[in-house]
Every structure is written in C-alpha cells, then in structure tokens.
Write an enzyme that holds these catalytic residues in place. Structure first.
Site, PDB file in Angstrom:
ATOM      1  N   LYS A 146      46.682 -34.943  10.843  1.00  0.00           N
ATOM      2  CA  LYS A 146      45.496 -34.324  10.232  1.00  0.00           C
ATOM      3  C   LYS A 146      45.100 -35.020   8.932  1.00  0.00           C
ATOM      4  O   LYS A 146      43.952 -35.370   8.740  1.00  0.00           O
ATOM      5  CB  LYS A 146      45.779 -32.877   9.794  1.00  0.00           C
ATOM      6  CG  LYS A 146      45.923 -31.835  10.815  1.00  0.00           C
ATOM      7  CD  LYS A 146      45.842 -30.443  10.179  1.00  0.00           C
ATOM      8  CE  LYS A 146      46.867 -30.115   9.126  1.00  0.00           C
ATOM      9  NZ  LYS A 146      48.251 -30.014   9.582  1.00  0.00           N
TER      10      LYS A 146
ATOM     11  N   ARG B 286      43.799 -21.783   8.526  1.00  0.00           N
ATOM     12  CA  ARG B 286      45.062 -21.737   9.257  1.00  0.00           C
ATOM     13  C   ARG B 286      45.294 -20.373   9.885  1.00  0.00           C
ATOM     14  O   ARG B 286      46.286 -20.197  10.592  1.00  0.00           O
ATOM     15  CB  ARG B 286      46.210 -22.004   8.280  1.00  0.00           C
ATOM     16  CG  ARG B 286      46.899 -23.344   8.438  1.00  0.00           C
ATOM     17  CD  ARG B 286      48.031 -23.346   7.432  1.00  0.00           C
ATOM     18  NE  ARG B 286      48.985 -24.395   7.592  1.00  0.00           N
ATOM     19  CZ  ARG B 286      48.874 -25.616   7.093  1.00  0.00           C
ATOM     20  NH1 ARG B 286      47.803 -25.970   6.460  1.00  0.00           N
ATOM     21  NH2 ARG B 286      49.847 -26.487   7.250  1.00  0.00           N
TER      22      ARG B 286
ATOM     23  N   ARG C 245      58.002 -39.105   8.104  1.00  0.00           N
ATOM     24  CA  ARG C 245      56.897 -38.875   7.161  1.00  0.00           C
ATOM     25  C   ARG C 245      57.351 -39.001   5.713  1.00  0.00           C
ATOM     26  O   ARG C 245      58.384 -38.486   5.317  1.00  0.00           O
ATOM     27  CB  ARG C 245      56.313 -37.475   7.397  1.00  0.00           C
ATOM     28  CG  ARG C 245      55.259 -37.086   6.374  1.00  0.00           C
ATOM     29  CD  ARG C 245      54.330 -36.026   6.870  1.00  0.00           C
ATOM     30  NE  ARG C 245      54.862 -34.680   6.760  1.00  0.00           N
ATOM     31  CZ  ARG C 245      54.157 -33.588   7.097  1.00  0.00           C
ATOM     32  NH1 ARG C 245      52.928 -33.712   7.585  1.00  0.00           N
ATOM     33  NH2 ARG C 245      54.690 -32.401   6.973  1.00  0.00           N
TER      34      ARG C 245
ATOM     35  N   ARG D 163      58.779 -35.314   1.673  1.00  0.00           N
ATOM     36  CA  ARG D 163      58.253 -34.072   1.124  1.00  0.00           C
ATOM     37  C   ARG D 163      59.357 -33.036   0.986  1.00  0.00           C
ATOM     38  O   ARG D 163      60.198 -32.910   1.865  1.00  0.00           O
ATOM     39  CB  ARG D 163      57.153 -33.518   2.041  1.00  0.00           C
ATOM     40  CG  ARG D 163      55.769 -33.912   1.612  1.00  0.00           C
ATOM     41  CD  ARG D 163      54.717 -33.602   2.650  1.00  0.00           C
ATOM     42  NE  ARG D 163      54.743 -32.244   3.157  1.00  0.00           N
ATOM     43  CZ  ARG D 163      53.792 -31.736   3.938  1.00  0.00           C
ATOM     44  NH1 ARG D 163      52.755 -32.480   4.282  1.00  0.00           N
ATOM     45  NH2 ARG D 163      53.876 -30.508   4.380  1.00  0.00           N
TER      46      ARG D 163
ATOM     47  N   ARG E 296      57.158 -23.647   9.979  1.00  0.00           N
ATOM     48  CA  ARG E 296      55.741 -24.036  10.093  1.00  0.00           C
ATOM     49  C   ARG E 296      55.290 -24.077  11.543  1.00  0.00           C
ATOM     50  O   ARG E 296      54.176 -23.673  11.863  1.00  0.00           O
ATOM     51  CB  ARG E 296      55.478 -25.389   9.413  1.00  0.00           C
ATOM     52  CG  ARG E 296      55.516 -25.330   7.896  1.00  0.00           C
ATOM     53  CD  ARG E 296      54.724 -26.464   7.256  1.00  0.00           C
ATOM     54  NE  ARG E 296      55.205 -27.785   7.621  1.00  0.00           N
ATOM     55  CZ  ARG E 296      56.135 -28.453   6.946  1.00  0.00           C
ATOM     56  NH1 ARG E 296      56.692 -27.932   5.872  1.00  0.00           N
ATOM     57  NH2 ARG E 296      56.513 -29.645   7.347  1.00  0.00           N
TER      58      ARG E 296
HETATM   59  P1  ADP Z   1      51.333 -29.961   7.216  1.00  0.00           P
HETATM   60  O1  ADP Z   1      50.691 -31.292   6.990  1.00  0.00           O
HETATM   61  O2  ADP Z   1      52.832 -30.008   7.228  1.00  0.00           O
HETATM   62  O3  ADP Z   1      50.772 -29.206   8.359  1.00  0.00           O
HETATM   63  P2  ADP Z   1      49.946 -29.039   4.810  1.00  0.00           P
HETATM   64  O4  ADP Z   1      50.149 -30.205   3.948  1.00  0.00           O
HETATM   65  O5  ADP Z   1      48.592 -28.805   5.365  1.00  0.00           O
HETATM   66  O6  ADP Z   1      51.039 -29.051   5.963  1.00  0.00           O
HETATM   67  O7  ADP Z   1      50.385 -27.706   4.034  1.00  0.00           O
HETATM   68  C1  ADP Z   1      51.655 -27.593   3.418  1.00  0.00           C
HETATM   69  C2  ADP Z   1      51.926 -26.154   3.011  1.00  0.00           C
HETATM   70  O8  ADP Z   1      50.873 -25.676   2.140  1.00  0.00           O
HETATM   71  C3  ADP Z   1      51.953 -25.162   4.155  1.00  0.00           C
HETATM   72  O9  ADP Z   1      53.221 -25.120   4.781  1.00  0.00           O
HETATM   73  C4  ADP Z   1      51.621 -23.856   3.419  1.00  0.00           C
HETATM   74  O10 ADP Z   1      52.725 -23.373   2.699  1.00  0.00           O
HETATM   75  C5  ADP Z   1      50.585 -24.300   2.408  1.00  0.00           C
HETATM   76  N1  ADP Z   1      49.203 -24.215   2.944  1.00  0.00           N
HETATM   77  C6  ADP Z   1      48.345 -25.261   3.121  1.00  0.00           C
HETATM   78  N2  ADP Z   1      47.178 -24.841   3.642  1.00  0.00           N
HETATM   79  C7  ADP Z   1      47.284 -23.510   3.820  1.00  0.00           C
HETATM   80  C8  ADP Z   1      46.422 -22.493   4.335  1.00  0.00           C
HETATM   81  N3  ADP Z   1      45.189 -22.786   4.787  1.00  0.00           N
HETATM   82  N4  ADP Z   1      46.899 -21.220   4.366  1.00  0.00           N
HETATM   83  C9  ADP Z   1      48.108 -20.915   3.917  1.00  0.00           C
HETATM   84  N5  ADP Z   1      48.984 -21.813   3.436  1.00  0.00           N
HETATM   85  C10 ADP Z   1      48.586 -23.105   3.361  1.00  0.00           C
END
Ligand code: ADP
Ligand code: ZN
Length: 224
Positions: free
Chosen positions: A17, A93, A130, A163, A174
């Site tokens: 993404k 989300r 990653r 990370r 997640r």
């Molecule tokens: P990944 O790339 O691992 O899918 P992100 O970088 O988008 O994750 O997000 C990392 C963390 O930030 C999530 O695990 C959550 O804790 C928080 N987060 C990000 N976007 C949202 C959202 N839209 N709603 C709730 N929590 C979020």
C-alpha cells in the site's frame, strides 16, 4: 480528464500500500496521506499524542476511530487536497471510518478504491524483509528493494531499521483486525461501485502500471 485524483489504496499489511500510494501521489501530483506514517512521526516526536499512539501501534491494535478521523479530516481541509485530491493510505480501516470519510468528502466523492490483493503467505515473507527509515519513513525491503547503501536511507541518509510494530504478535494482531474490521470495506465500496481489486504481486513498477492504467481508464470513462 479532470486533474488530480481522489483515491484510496486498500490492502493487508505487506500488500505494498505505502509504496504504491507514494508512486501514485507522484504520478497524479496529489498529496499522499498515510495515517500509519502520521502516527509513526508522532511517536518519533515523543509528543504526548505520540506516546499514546505508540501503545496501539506496538500492539498492532487500531488507534480509536475518533482520533484517526480527527487527524484525517483536519488534513483534508488543507487547500492542496481540496483542489488536487489525495491518495489515502491506511485509511479508512473500519466501516465507521469509511462512513465518516463519506461525510467529510461531500459533495465531491471518491474516484476509486484500489484494493491490493495478497495472500497471507506472501504477507509474512514481505513483512520479515520490510524496513523503514527511522527519520523520514521511506519504505524498503532487504530482499526486493534495499537502500543503495546498507542500513542508510536513499532519500534522507537516516537509519533504515525494522519497524517496532513488525513483531510476530503485532503482525498476527494486525492480520486478525484486518479480517474483522477492514475486509468488510471491500463489500462496502463494491456496493458503491468504487472498488477495483488488483493483484499485489509483481515488481513495484508492474503493480504501479496496473493501478495507473485502471485509474486512467475509469477517469476517462467517467469524463466521456
Ligand atoms: P501496515 O502498513 O502494517 O498495514 P500502517 O502503517 O498503515 O500499517 O499502520 C500502522 C499502525 O498505525 C496500525 O497498526 C494502527 O495501529 C495505526 N493505524 C494506521 N491507520 C489507522 C486507521 N485508519 N485506524 C486505526 N489505526 C490506524
Ligand atoms: Zn529517510
């Protein structure tokens, strides 16, 4: 074709993404809005808000809807996003977040929701490799897309690290939350005629090409 774009990039962790959202934001010259990056920057800053966010991030839990919606709706009132559009990455989300976004965007709706599809087996191997820049947040992969100099960010020279939330338990959490909270968005956006599902496998260039041609095709048919 109308300038700019109003897009969402949806997908499991590890679907690419973030990488694709950055590429699309360069291609269409629109701001990239990543809620994950926003929260990680807050954590790095050590602010009170960041200290609160860190608890959710490290556990792989979702930050509460009202906080996330507040952050995004504030960002979407800036003139760049009002005029040119945006690429939303990591938001929405939950269905509740999607409903809030729909209200925020009135009267001009989204162009498209790009759903990057990947199976769990590939997710786990991508997450193991990653890495992220601890200063600017740029994404790398030690196997597919390493920085030119090992451990050092190509963009800003910062330190490239794993990370904090790429631990086994946070990854598992997640994935669980994706199935419970985020997967229902696929049907939600599909019902609204906004969803396209695309294969997340392939080189970053191949995936970008796939996404851009789909967005352009949709925009052309909407305009014509
Ligand atoms: P990944 O790339 O691992 O899918 P992100 O970088 O988008 O994750 O997000 C990392 C963390 O930030 C999530 O695990 C959550 O804790 C928080 N987060 C990000 N976007 C949202 C959202 N839209 N709603 C709730 N929590 C979020
Ligand atoms: Zn950097």
């Amino acid at each position: 074709m109308n300038p700019g774009a109003r897009l969402i990039v949806l997908g499991k962790q590890g679907a690419g993404k973030g990488t694709q959202a950055i590429r699309l934001s360069r291609h269409y010259v629109v701001p990239h809005i990543s809620t994950g990056d926003t929260f990680r920057a807050a954590v790095r800053s050590g602010s009170e808000f960041g200290q609160k966010a860190k608890v959710y991030l490290d556990a792989g839990d979702l930050v509460p809807d009202e906080i996330v919606v507040g952050v995004v709706s504030e960002r979407l009132t800036h003139s760049d996003t009002m005029h040119r559009g945006f690429i939303l990455d990591g938001f929405p989300r939950t269905v509740h977040q999607a409903e809030s976004l729909e209200k925020i965007l009135e009267p001009r709706p989204l162009d498209l929701v790009l759903n990057l599809e990947i199976d769990t087996e590939h997710v786990l191997s991508r997450l193991a490799s990653r890495r992220v820049c601890s200063d600017c947040g740029a994404n790398y992969s030690v196997t597919d897309n390493p920085p030119r100099v090992k451990g050092i960010c190509d963009v800003c020279g910062g330190e490239v690290v794993q990370r904090d939330d790429d631990t086994e338990s946070a990854i598992r959490r997640r994935l669980e939350l994706y199935e419970q909270e985020t997967a229902p968005l696929i049907a939600w956006y599909s019902d609204r005629g906004l969803l396209v599902t695309m294969d997340a496998l392939g080189t970053p260039d191949e995936v970008t090409e796939r996404l851009v041609s789909e967005v352009d095709r949709r925009k052309a048919s909407a305009a014509g």
